[in-house]
Design a protein around this motif. Structure first.
Motif, short mmCIF file in Angstrom:
data_model
loop_
_atom_site.label_atom_id
_atom_site.label_comp_id
_atom_site.label_asym_id
_atom_site.label_seq_id
_atom_site.Cartn_x
_atom_site.Cartn_y
_atom_site.Cartn_z
N GLU A 1 -10.10 -9.35 -8.28
CA GLU A 1 -11.91 -8.39 -7.34
C GLU A 1 -12.55 -8.71 -8.47
OE1 GLU A 1 -11.75 -4.81 -5.90
OE2 GLU A 1 -10.88 -5.78 -3.63
N LEU B 1 -3.82 -5.63 -5.94
CA LEU B 1 -4.25 -6.34 -5.69
C LEU B 1 -3.76 -8.24 -6.02
CD1 LEU B 1 -7.31 -5.26 -7.31
CD2 LEU B 1 -6.77 -4.87 -5.29
N THR C 1 0.14 -1.21 -0.01
CA THR C 1 -0.10 -0.28 0.00
C THR C 1 1.44 1.36 -0.29
OG1 THR C 1 -1.74 -0.96 1.43
CG2 THR C 1 -1.57 1.22 0.71
N LYS D 1 -6.26 -1.18 -6.93
CA LYS D 1 -7.16 -0.27 -6.31
C LYS D 1 -7.01 0.61 -5.25
CE LYS D 1 -11.36 -2.16 -3.97
NZ LYS D 1 -11.77 -3.67 -3.29
N GLU D 2 -7.58 1.11 -5.61
CA GLU D 2 -8.01 2.49 -4.62
C GLU D 2 -8.68 2.99 -3.36
OE1 GLU D 2 -8.72 7.94 -4.04
OE2 GLU D 2 -9.86 6.48 -5.69
N GLU D 3 -8.19 2.04 -2.28
CA GLU D 3 -8.02 1.93 -0.18
C GLU D 3 -9.82 3.28 0.19
OE1 GLU D 3 -5.98 -0.10 1.74
OE2 GLU D 3 -6.65 -2.51 0.96
N ASP D 4 -8.73 4.23 0.68
CA ASP D 4 -8.90 5.31 0.80
C ASP D 4 -8.90 6.44 -0.08
OD1 ASP D 4 -10.18 4.14 3.30
OD2 ASP D 4 -7.61 4.49 4.72
N TYR E 1 -3.08 3.12 -2.04
CA TYR E 1 -3.73 2.40 -3.28
C TYR E 1 -2.90 1.33 -2.91
CZ TYR E 1 -5.45 5.93 -6.53
OH TYR E 1 -6.40 6.96 -6.65
N LYS E 2 -3.16 0.57 -3.12
CA LYS E 2 -3.37 -1.38 -2.31
C LYS E 2 -2.98 -2.41 -3.58
CE LYS E 2 -4.51 -4.76 0.37
NZ LYS E 2 -6.09 -5.40 0.94
#
Length: 754
Positions: free
Chosen positions: A660, A656, A615, A646-649, A653-654
Motif C-alpha cells: 500500500e 499484504l 488473515t 496490516k491491521e484491519e479490525d 491482521y491481513k
C-alpha cells in the motif's frame, strides 16, 4: 599597763624621728626629708597630657638626691604606694582617651582607631613612667599597675578591634607605604630614618603595653585564620599537583617574616631568631597540615572519584595524616559520604563497584596495612551483598564485558590466583603486629588485589563460578562468526584465578561450540540444508529458556531432516530443539515484491502461518502456537513495521500481497514494549525454579507435621536431592511465600495458610 604602752609609743616615735632627722641638730634633718618627699612626689605625679600648661621642670640631680635621702630613711615603699594611689586617682584621664577611641572604632569598624589608641596609651605610659635611675622595682610596680588599669578599662569590643588590627599587619610585611596609623601622632623630622617595616611601631606599642603576652592566643588565632583562608582559597578542588610543598614555601615567604615581630623581636641574630621561632613555627606548620587535611577530607569522595588524576592530593593527605592523625575522621567522613552519595537504589551497581575499587586503591596508598580500608569498606560490602546483580557485574568485568572506561579490572595488574585469608605466622621474621587502631576482626594479610577482594564479599566462590557459566553460555551462543578465541582466552585467565577444577564446565561448553561446527559440517556434507544449529550438552550447560511452541511448515520439515542426519552420525544421541532461540534469514515472496529479513524463530513461525491463511487474529495465533498473546502481538508488529502485515479490525491482521502507498495522514500506532529474555537462565532464576521444586517438600512437611521452626525445615530439606541453600536463603523464600498467602508464622513456627 598604760604606762608600758606609753613607753612603747614614745620609743617608736623617737626611733622614727631619729631615722628621719638623720642625727642632725634640731629638726634640720626632718626639714630636708620633707623637701625630698615633696620633690619626689611632685616629680612622680601623673600629669595630664591634655593639659596645655607647661610641666614643672626638675633638676635630675636634685631628684636623684631626694630619692637617695628617702631610700636612707626607708621611705621608698611609702613613696611607691603614694605614687600608685596618685595613678589610680588620675586614671580617669586615660579612660577618657580610651572611651574616645573605642567610640570611634565602634562607629567606623576599622582598626585604625585601635592603633591610634595604642600609640596614645604608650604616650601615657612613657609620660607617667619613672626614670630607670629610680630602680627596677618601682618601674615594675608601675608597669603592672598601668597595664592592670588599662585592661580593666577596655570594653568587650576591644578584643574584636585588636584582632582586626593584628590581621591587617599581614598585608604590611611587604607593603611599600605605611598605613596611616604606622607613624606616631607627632611625625618625626624628615631627616629621621623610617622604620624598616611599617608595622614595627605597632608591635613596639603592643610590647610596651603587655598586649603580646595577654593576647597571645588571640594573635595566634589571627595567624591560624589567615592560614585557613589561604588554604581554602588556593587549594580547594586542586588535586592534580601537590599543594603541601607550595603552602610551606608560602609560609616561609609570607608568614615567617610576620612572625618575627610578635615572636622574635628580641633576637639579635638570624640564628637566634630562628631558634625563637622554631616552636611557634612548628605549631603553625601543624595548623597548615591540619587545615589542608580537613579540606581534603571534605573532598575525599570526589578525590577518589577522580583517581588516579588526584594522586598528588592523596600524597599530601598521606603526609598530613602522619602529622595530624585524623584517621578516624577520614573513616567517619568517607563512610558518611558513601552512604549519602553511593549506597542508595539510584546508584548503578557498576558505579558502586568502580567507586569501591577506587576506594581500595586510594586507601591502600594512604594506609598499606589496610585498617582504613577495612573500616570504610564494611558498609559497601554489606550493601553489595544485598544487590542481586553484584555477582553478575563482577563476572562481566572478569570475562571482558566491562572493557569500557568503567571496567574494574586494570590491565596492568598481574593475573594471579584468588588470595585466601591465612593465619598469622608468628615464626616469620618479618611479622609485624597489627596497627594500634585496628579492630578485633581485622587481619593484616587480607587479600590485596582487586578481584580477590571483590570475590571475598561472598563466603563462597561457587556463586561466581555459576555466574561465570551463565555469562559464558550467553556469550558463546551470541557468537555468529565461529571465532571463540576471546572466550578461550577468558577461560584460561579464569583458570588462573579460580582454579582448573572450577572451570571444567566452561571448557565443556567451549568444546561443545567447536564440536557443533564440526558436526554441522558433517551433516551439511551428507545433505546440504539451510539450517545450522548449535548443538550443546544439556547436562553441562546452565538451564536455557524454554518455550512450548513448535516450528510449523517448512521449518518443521527442515528440523526433522537435520535431526535424522544427526542421528545417523550420532546414533546414541538425540536432538531436542529449542525453537525460540537463534535467528532465521528468510525471503518473503509477495505478488509485487520480495521482503528479506533476519528475525527470531517466533517471528518466522508467525509469518509462516500467513502462508496458509491471509488473515489471522492475535488470539487465534496465540492459541495455535501455544504462546502468550503478548508474544504473538510483538512478533506480528515486526511484520507490520516491515509492511508485510496490516491491521484491519481490532486484533485482526491481513497479509499484504500488494504494498500500500504510505499515507502522510496516518498516525503511528503505539507498540507494546516487550523485553527480550536472555537465552540462558540467570543464577537467580535457576534458584527460583529450584525453590519451586523444594516447595513441594516444604508443603508436605507442614501438611504432615504441622507448624515447624525454620531450623527444623532446613534440617529436613538437607535430605532433598540437590538442596544446597543456606538458612538465610530459606528464610527469604519463606517470607516470600508468606507475602503470597501460602504460609503464616507465629512465634517462629511456620504453618500452611488454611
Amino acid at each position: 599597763m598604760a604606762h608600758i604602752l606609753e613607753m612603747q609609743v614614745q620609743s617608736k616615735w623617737n626611733n622614727s624621728f631619729t631615722r628621719l632627722n638623720r642625727g642632725e641638730p634640731g629638726i634640720a634633718g626632718l626639714l630636708s626629708f620633707s623637701q625630698a618627699w615633696k620633690t619626689a612626689t611632685g616629680f612622680l605625679y601623673p600629669r595630664d597630657l591634655n593639659d596645655p600648661a607647661p610641666r614643672p621642670e626638675y633638676s635630675i640631680h636634685e631628684v636623684r638626691t631626694s630619692f637617695e635621702l628617702l631610700s636612707k630613711a626607708k621611705m621608698l615603699p611609702l613613696l611607691m604606694e603614694n605614687f600608685l594611689e596618685d595613678m589610680r586617682k588620675q586614671q580617669h584621664l586615660i579612660e577618657r582617651d580610651i572611651h574616645k577611641y573605642m567610640a570611634e572604632y565602634e562607629e567606623t569598624d576599622t582598626p585604625d582607631a585601635i592603633a591610634r589608641m595604642l600609640f596614645r596609651l604608650v604616650e601615657w605610659y612613657k609620660a607617667w613612667s619613672p626614670i630607670p635611675e629610680l630602680g627596677s622595682i618601682l618601674l615594675s610596680a608601675y608597669t603592672l599597675a598601668f597595664q592592670t588599669h588599662i585592661y580593666s578599662t577596655f570594653p568587650p569590643s576591644f578584643s574584636r578591634g585588636f584582632k582586626q588590627l593584628i590581621a591587617s599587619t599581614f598585608s604590611l610585611v611587604n607593603a611599600s607605604c605605611p598605613p596611616p596609623w604606622a607613624l606616631p601622632a607627632d611625625p618625626q623630622p624628615s631627616t629621621s630614618a623610617a622604620p624598616a617595616r611599617p608595622d614595627l611601631p605597632l608591635w613596639s606599642a603592643c610590647e610596651a603595653l603587655g598586649l603580646l603576652d595577654r593576647y597571645e592566643s588571640l594573635i595566634a588565632s589571627v595567624c591560624y585564620e589567615y592560614i585557613e583562608a589561604h588554604v581554602m582559597e588556593t587549594c580547594a578542588k586542586k588535586w592534580e599537583e601537590s599543594m603541601l610543598t607550595y603552602l610551606r614555601e608560602w609560609m616561609a615567604e609570607k608568614v615567617v617574616p610576620w612572625m618575627v615581630m610578635p615572636y622574635a623581636r628580641g633576637a639579635r641574630t638570624a640564628e637566634e631568631a630562628r631558634q625563637m621561632l622554631q616552636g611557634v613555627g612548628s605549631r603553625f606548620d601543624y595548623h597548615v597540615c591540619k587545615t589542608l587535611c580537613d579540606l581534603r577530607l571534605q573532598e575525599i569522595f570526589d578525590i577518589i572519584v577522580d583517581f588516579p588524576d588526584s594522586q598528588p592530593a592523596l600524597e599530601d593527605l598521606k603526609e598530613c595524616l602522619i602529622r595530624v592523625d585524623q584517621r578516624s575522621e577520614l573513616v567517619r567522613t568517607l563512610r558518611k559520604a558513601n552512604k549519602k552519595r553511593l549506597l542508595h537504589p539510584g546508584a548503578d551497581t557498576q558505579v558502586i563497584l568502580n567507586q569501591y575499587v577506587s576506594i581500595m586503591r586510594c586507601l591502600r596508598f594512604l594506609d598499606p596495612p589496610g585498617v582504613l580500608l577495612y573500616k570504610v569498606a564494611d558498609p559497601i560490602r554489606k550493601y553489595l551483598r544485598e544487590r542481586p546483580d553484584t555477582i553478575r557485574c563482577i563476572v562481566a568485568n572478569l570475562v571482558g564485558d566491562g572493557e569500557s572506561e568503567d571496567s574494574i579490572v586494570d590491565e596492568n595488574e598481574p593475573i594471579q590466583p584468588l588470595q585466601q585469608r591465612q593465619a598469622d605466622d608468628y615464626n616469620d621474621p618479618n611479622w609485624e603486629p597489627e596497627p594500634i587502631d585496628a579492630g578485633p576482626d581485622f587481619r593484616t594479610n587480607k587479600p590485596t588485589d582487586v578481584i580477590s577482594t571483590l570475590v571475598s564479599i561472598y563466603d563462597s566462590k561457587d556463586l561466581f563460578v555459576k555466574e561465570l557459566q551463565v555469562l559464558l553460555a550467553q556469550r558463546l551462543l551470541a557468537v555468529t562468526d565461529g571465532n571463540y578465541e576471546k572466550e578461550r582466552r577468558n577461560i584460561e585467565i579464569l583458570k588462573i584465578r579460580f582454579g582448573e577444577a572450577a572451570l571444567q564446565v566452561c571448557e565443556v561448553m567451549l568444546r561443545d561450540m567447536t564440536d557443533s561446527r564440526r558436526i554441522d559440517q558433517h551433516v551439511q556434507a551428507q545433505k546440504p540444508m539451510p539450517l545450522h544449529p548449535t548443538i550443546i550438552s544439556r547436562h553441562f550447560w546452565p538451564p536455557l529458556q524454554t518455550s512450548s511452541f513448535n516450528m510449523p511448515g517448512q521449518f518443521k520439515e527442515i528440523q526433522d531432516a537435520y535431526a535424522k542426519e544427526f542421528h545417523q552420525f550420532k546414533p546414541d544421541k538425540k536432538l531436542h530443539w529449542l525453537p525460540h532461540l537463534g535467528t532465521i534469514s528468510l525471503d518473503i515472496e509477495l505478488q509485487d515484491r520480495t521482503v528479506s529479513a533476519e528475525v527470531p524463530p517466533l517471528e518466522a513461525a508467525i509469518i509462516e502461518h500467513f502462508s496458509t491463511k491471509d488473515t489471522w487474529g492475535v488470539a487465534d495465533l496465540a492459541t495455535e502456537m501455544k504462546i502468550e498473546r503478548a508474544a504473538a502481538l510483538k512478533a506480528i508488529m515486526t511484520w507490520v513495521d516491515l509492511g508485510v502485515l496490516k491491521e484491519e479490525d481490532s486484533g485482526m491482521y491481513k497479509l499484504l500481497e500488494v504494498a500500500e502507498a504510505a499515507s502522510s495522514s496516518s498516525k503511528p500506532v503505539a507498540r507494546p514494549v516487550i523485553e527480550d529474555l536472555p537465552s540462558v537462565l540467570t543464577v537467580q532464576q535457576q534458584q527460583a525454579e529450584q525453590m519451586k521444586v523444594f516447595w513441594k517438600f516444604i508443603e508436605g512437611m507442614l501438611t504432615n507435621l504441622g507448624a515447624l521452626s525454620l531450623v527444623r525445615i532446613q534440617n529436613m530439606l538437607k535430605f532433598a536431592p540437590g538442596y544446597d541453600r543456606t538458612i538465610d536463603q530459606l528464610a527469604e523464600f519463606m517470607e516470600a511465600a508468606r507475602r503470597e498467602g501460602l504460609v503464616t508464622v507465629k512465634d517462629g513456627a511456620w504453618k500452611l495458610q488454611r
